[in-house]
Write an enzyme that holds these catalytic residues in place. Structure first.
Site, PDB file in Angstrom:
ATOM      1  N   TYR A  66       0.835  -1.205   0.000  1.00  0.00           N
ATOM      2  CA  TYR A  66       0.000   0.000   0.000  1.00  0.00           C
ATOM      3  C   TYR A  66       0.872   1.257   0.000  1.00  0.00           C
ATOM      4  O   TYR A  66       0.652   2.182  -0.785  1.00  0.00           O
ATOM      5  CB  TYR A  66      -0.908  -0.013   1.225  1.00  0.00           C
ATOM      6  N   THR A  80       2.383   1.974  -3.377  1.00  0.00           N
ATOM      7  CA  THR A  80       1.478   2.579  -4.359  1.00  0.00           C
ATOM      8  C   THR A  80       1.288   4.063  -4.087  1.00  0.00           C
ATOM      9  O   THR A  80       1.240   4.876  -5.014  1.00  0.00           O
ATOM     10  CB  THR A  80       0.100   1.896  -4.376  1.00  0.00           C
TER      11      THR A  80
END
Length: 245
Positions: free
Chosen positions: A152, A155
Site C-alpha cells: 500500500y 502505491t
C-alpha cells in the site's frame, strides 16, 4: 457554463464527501463506482434532489476499456471534465513476507494503474483547452511508509512521484496536478479499528483528531479554485500534524 468534476471511487468515504462538496459549489458531478451500486445511486439521488447535475457510472479504474467508456459517457452528458479527482483505491494490511503476487498486482492495478488510466483519458481534452485540475489521493504512508503495509505504501509513494512529474509536464498547458496525503480518516478503511487504537492515533496526532471525510473533501475542493492557481506539483498533507515533512 458549469464546470464538471469526475471523482473515482465516489460511492463512499472521501470520494462521497468530495462529490457532495463539489455539487454544493455548483459543479456537474460524475460519480464513479465499482461494486457499491446502491451507495452510488443513493448519492446520485441525494445530489439530484439538492438541485445538482450528476450521473453515476460503473467502471473498474484498473480496466482501461471501462475507463474510456466512463469518460465517453461523461463527455456525452457534460461536454468536458474540468477536474479529475483520482480517489479510487484499496488498502490492505499484510506482513511483507505474506503478500501474494496477486495482492501486489491488484493493489498496483487499482491505486496506480487506475490513476494512469483516468489521467490519460481526460488529458487530451484538457490539453486542447489548456485548462484543468488533477488531484490525486495519496497517503501519509506514501511519505513515510507503514509497517505491514509495504505494498500500500509503495502505491501511495508512486502516486506522489507521479504527481510531481506530471505537474512539470503539464504546466505549459495550464493544467495543475497536486496530491492529497491524508492521515487517519474516519472511513471504512479504519472502520474495524478499535476505540483503543483510535485513541492512540489521536494521542500521536498534534491536533488530537481523526479527520472526517468532509474535511479532506474541503482540501480537495480548495485545489480546484482560482485562489490556488499557482499551486502545482505539491503534496498537501492534512494529517493534523501526524506527519510533518
Amino acid at each position: 457554463m458549469k464546470k464538471t468534476v469526475l471523482i473515482t471511487g465516489s460511492s463512499r468515504g472521501i470520494g462521497r464527501a468530495t462529490a457532495k462538496k463539489f455539487a454544493k459549489e455548483g459543479y456537474n458531478v460524475i460519480i464513479n463506482y465499482y461494486k457499491n451500486k446502491d451507495k452510488a445511486f443513493s448519492l446520485l439521488e441525494d445530489l439530484l434532489s439538492s438541485g445538482a447535475n450528476a450521473i453515476a457510472i460503473q467502471a473498474d479504474v484498473s480496466n482501461r476499456k471501462q475507463v474510456e467508456e466512463m469518460c465517453e459517457k461523461g463527455y456525452e452528458k457534460f461536454g468536458k471534465v474540468d477536474v479529475l479527482v483520482n480517489n479510487a483505491g484499496i488498502a490492505d494490511m499484510t506482513l511483507f513476507t505474506d503478500i501474494t503476487e496477486e495482492q501486489w498486482r491488484r493493489i498496483f492495478d487499482v491505486n496506480v494503474n487506475g490513476m494512469f488510466n483516468c489521467c490519460q483519458c481526460v488529458l487530451p481534452k484538457m490539453i486542447s483547452e489548456k485548462s484543468g485540475r488533477i488531484i490525486n489521493i495519496a497517503s501519509i504512508w506514501g511519505l513515510v511508509g507503514a509497517s505491514c503495509e509495504v505494498h500500500y505504501s509503495a502505491t501511495k509513494g508512486a502516486i506522489i512521484s507521479f504527481t510531481k512529474a506530471l505537474a512539470k509536464e503539464l504546466g505549459p498547458s495550464n493544467i495543475l496536478v497536486n496530491a492529497i496525503a491524508p492521515g487517519a480518516v474516519d472511513t471504512d478503511m479504519i472502520g474495524g479499528v478499535s476505540e483503543e487504537i483510535r485513541e492512540i492515533i489521536r494521542d500521536e496526532t498534534p491536533l488530537e483528531v481523526i479527520a472526517k471525510p468532509e474535511e479532506i473533501a474541503d482540501v480537495i475542493y480548495i485545489l480546484s479554485t482560482e485562489e490556488t492557481k499557482l499551486i502545482t506539483g505539491q503534496i498537501i498533507n492534512p494529517s493534523g500534524g501526524f506527519v510533518i515533512v
